[in-house]
Design a protein around this motif. Sequence first.
Motif, PDB file in Angstrom:
ATOM      1  N   UNK A  40     -14.616 -24.842 -21.000  1.00 31.80           N
ATOM      2  CA  UNK A  40     -13.419 -24.601 -21.806  1.00 31.80           C
ATOM      3  C   UNK A  40     -12.512 -23.614 -21.085  1.00 31.80           C
ATOM      4  N   UNK A  41     -11.321 -24.062 -20.773  1.00 29.85           N
ATOM      5  CA  UNK A  41     -10.363 -23.221 -20.052  1.00 29.85           C
ATOM      6  C   UNK A  41      -9.436 -22.462 -20.991  1.00 29.85           C
ATOM      7  N   UNK A  42      -9.732 -22.476 -22.292  1.00 32.23           N
ATOM      8  CA  UNK A  42      -8.971 -21.675 -23.248  1.00 32.23           C
ATOM      9  C   UNK A  42      -7.492 -21.956 -23.218  1.00 32.23           C
ATOM     10  N   UNK A  43      -6.699 -20.904 -23.036  1.00 33.95           N
ATOM     11  CA  UNK A  43      -5.243 -21.042 -23.075  1.00 33.95           C
ATOM     12  C   UNK A  43      -4.691 -21.885 -21.927  1.00 33.95           C
ATOM     13  N   UNK A  44      -5.520 -22.154 -20.934  1.00 33.95           N
ATOM     14  CA  UNK A  44      -5.070 -22.964 -19.798  1.00 33.95           C
ATOM     15  C   UNK A  44      -5.220 -24.465 -20.061  1.00 33.95           C
ATOM     16  N   UNK A  45      -5.952 -24.852 -21.122  1.00 38.02           N
ATOM     17  CA  UNK A  45      -6.158 -26.263 -21.432  1.00 38.02           C
ATOM     18  C   UNK A  45      -4.815 -26.974 -21.584  1.00 38.02           C
ATOM     19  N   UNK A  46      -4.686 -28.094 -20.921  1.00 36.33           N
ATOM     20  CA  UNK A  46      -3.493 -28.924 -21.045  1.00 36.33           C
ATOM     21  C   UNK A  46      -2.284 -28.443 -20.265  1.00 36.33           C
ATOM     22  N   UNK A  47      -2.401 -27.329 -19.590  1.00 32.51           N
ATOM     23  CA  UNK A  47      -1.274 -26.807 -18.818  1.00 32.51           C
ATOM     24  C   UNK A  47      -1.372 -27.286 -17.378  1.00 32.51           C
ATOM     25  N   UNK A  48      -0.229 -27.564 -16.782  1.00 35.44           N
ATOM     26  CA  UNK A  48      -0.227 -28.017 -15.393  1.00 35.44           C
ATOM     27  C   UNK A  48       0.813 -27.289 -14.547  1.00 35.44           C
ATOM     28  N   UNK A  49       1.345 -26.205 -15.072  1.00 31.74           N
ATOM     29  CA  UNK A  49       2.333 -25.440 -14.304  1.00 31.74           C
ATOM     30  C   UNK A  49       1.623 -24.661 -13.199  1.00 31.74           C
ATOM     31  N   UNK A  50       2.323 -24.344 -12.135  1.00 31.56           N
ATOM     32  CA  UNK A  50       1.704 -23.653 -10.988  1.00 31.56           C
ATOM     33  C   UNK A  50       1.003 -22.342 -11.357  1.00 31.56           C
ATOM     34  N   UNK A  59     -16.671 -32.831 -13.053  1.00 33.72           N
ATOM     35  CA  UNK A  59     -16.710 -32.197 -11.743  1.00 33.72           C
ATOM     36  C   UNK A  59     -16.737 -30.685 -11.780  1.00 33.72           C
ATOM     37  N   UNK A  60     -15.941 -30.092 -12.653  1.00 30.87           N
ATOM     38  CA  UNK A  60     -15.918 -28.631 -12.732  1.00 30.87           C
ATOM     39  C   UNK A  60     -17.263 -28.063 -13.123  1.00 30.87           C
ATOM     40  N   UNK A  61     -17.876 -28.653 -14.129  1.00 30.54           N
ATOM     41  CA  UNK A  61     -19.197 -28.200 -14.561  1.00 30.54           C
ATOM     42  C   UNK A  61     -20.217 -28.382 -13.455  1.00 30.54           C
ATOM     43  N   UNK A  62     -20.233 -29.573 -12.835  1.00 33.87           N
ATOM     44  CA  UNK A  62     -21.205 -29.825 -11.773  1.00 33.87           C
ATOM     45  C   UNK A  62     -20.982 -28.902 -10.578  1.00 33.87           C
ATOM     46  N   UNK A  63     -19.737 -28.644 -10.246  1.00 37.27           N
ATOM     47  CA  UNK A  63     -19.441 -27.756  -9.118  1.00 37.27           C
ATOM     48  C   UNK A  63     -20.071 -26.379  -9.329  1.00 37.27           C
ATOM     49  N   UNK A  64     -20.049 -25.915 -10.566  1.00 37.51           N
ATOM     50  CA  UNK A  64     -20.592 -24.595 -10.879  1.00 37.51           C
ATOM     51  C   UNK A  64     -22.099 -24.596 -11.093  1.00 37.51           C
ATOM     52  N   UNK A  65     -22.614 -25.639 -11.736  1.00 33.41           N
ATOM     53  CA  UNK A  65     -24.006 -25.623 -12.187  1.00 33.41           C
ATOM     54  C   UNK A  65     -25.003 -26.264 -11.224  1.00 33.41           C
ATOM     55  N   UNK A  66     -24.595 -27.257 -10.458  1.00 29.94           N
ATOM     56  CA  UNK A  66     -25.560 -27.903  -9.557  1.00 29.94           C
ATOM     57  C   UNK A  66     -26.208 -26.933  -8.574  1.00 29.94           C
ATOM     58  N   UNK A  67     -25.458 -25.973  -8.015  1.00 32.79           N
ATOM     59  CA  UNK A  67     -26.132 -25.021  -7.118  1.00 32.79           C
ATOM     60  C   UNK A  67     -27.213 -24.182  -7.806  1.00 32.79           C
ATOM     61  N   UNK A  68     -27.166 -24.100  -9.136  1.00 34.39           N
ATOM     62  CA  UNK A  68     -28.181 -23.340  -9.859  1.00 34.39           C
ATOM     63  C   UNK A  68     -29.460 -24.140 -10.071  1.00 34.39           C
ATOM     64  N   UNK A  69     -29.357 -25.473 -10.020  1.00 36.17           N
ATOM     65  CA  UNK A  69     -30.550 -26.282 -10.293  1.00 36.17           C
ATOM     66  C   UNK A  69     -31.042 -27.084  -9.096  1.00 36.17           C
ATOM     67  N   UNK A  70     -30.209 -27.272  -8.091  1.00 34.04           N
ATOM     68  CA  UNK A  70     -30.616 -28.051  -6.919  1.00 34.04           C
ATOM     69  C   UNK A  70     -30.961 -27.113  -5.771  1.00 34.04           C
ATOM     70  N   UNK A  75      -9.553 -17.048 -24.491  1.00 28.63           N
ATOM     71  CA  UNK A  75     -10.075 -18.058 -25.422  1.00 28.63           C
ATOM     72  C   UNK A  75     -10.942 -19.120 -24.742  1.00 28.63           C
ATOM     73  N   UNK A  76     -11.314 -18.904 -23.499  1.00 28.05           N
ATOM     74  CA  UNK A  76     -12.130 -19.872 -22.772  1.00 28.05           C
ATOM     75  C   UNK A  76     -13.530 -19.351 -22.507  1.00 28.05           C
ATOM     76  N   UNK A  77     -14.261 -20.100 -21.700  1.00 30.01           N
ATOM     77  CA  UNK A  77     -15.642 -19.758 -21.387  1.00 30.01           C
ATOM     78  C   UNK A  77     -15.754 -18.963 -20.090  1.00 30.01           C
ATOM     79  N   UNK A  78     -16.758 -18.113 -20.050  1.00 31.00           N
ATOM     80  CA  UNK A  78     -17.116 -17.430 -18.815  1.00 31.00           C
ATOM     81  C   UNK A  78     -18.171 -18.282 -18.100  1.00 31.00           C
ATOM     82  N   UNK A  79     -18.450 -17.929 -16.855  1.00 34.89           N
ATOM     83  CA  UNK A  79     -19.521 -18.586 -16.120  1.00 34.89           C
ATOM     84  C   UNK A  79     -20.837 -18.479 -16.888  1.00 34.89           C
ATOM     85  N   UNK A  80     -21.090 -17.303 -17.467  1.00 29.98           N
ATOM     86  CA  UNK A  80     -22.328 -17.097 -18.222  1.00 29.98           C
ATOM     87  C   UNK A  80     -22.398 -18.008 -19.445  1.00 29.98           C
ATOM     88  N   UNK A  81     -21.275 -18.211 -20.124  1.00 29.80           N
ATOM     89  CA  UNK A  81     -21.250 -19.124 -21.273  1.00 29.80           C
ATOM     90  C   UNK A  81     -21.647 -20.531 -20.843  1.00 29.80           C
TER      91      UNK A  81
END
Length: 166
Positions: free
Chosen positions: A46-56, A116-127, A81-87
């Motif tokens: 969850x990217x919180x306030x960044x969800x749905x935004x595409x501005x630079x 992809x975002x989830x896997x990018x962060x979590x796969x190194x923790x399990x593989x 309003x989003x998630x941390x890595x720990x969440x």
Amino acid sequence: MAEKLKSVPISAIFTSPLCRAVETATILSQVLGLPYQITDAPREYDCGILEGKSDPESWQLHQAIANDWLLNQNWHRRPDQGESFLDIRNRFLPFIATLTQDASLANAHILLVSHGGLFKLMLPLILSNIDTSFTSTQGINHTDYIIAELQPDGFRCLQGGEIHFG
């Protein structure tokens, strides 16, 4: 992807509840002849306030937070309003542990439909043979799949996209 996975003896499908993942799981389910289960654990973070935004500026903040997680181990940082890595870790890793400890899934070939975002962060923790450097530089394309095997010392990646590991 469904055609490529026909040769893999999949026993169970779990999917993120997000629409694009459920659509993919529905297609895979039809082609593979298996039902799927929706679970929150493989949901994109969850990217919180960044969800749905595409501005630079929003993309810059999103990348800054991801870099802070991956490069500085600032696991508590989060977009408002989003998630941390720990969440993210605290919902994904227990799910993986449950799958590996569930006697009904012993020796099962499990397919996770996620993001992809989830896997990018979590796969190194399990593989054991994948690190954040690999997931950051190789990326995970849409409809790529990763084949991992549970070994005595943990999960090992056998294939990631078109890359095969020895």
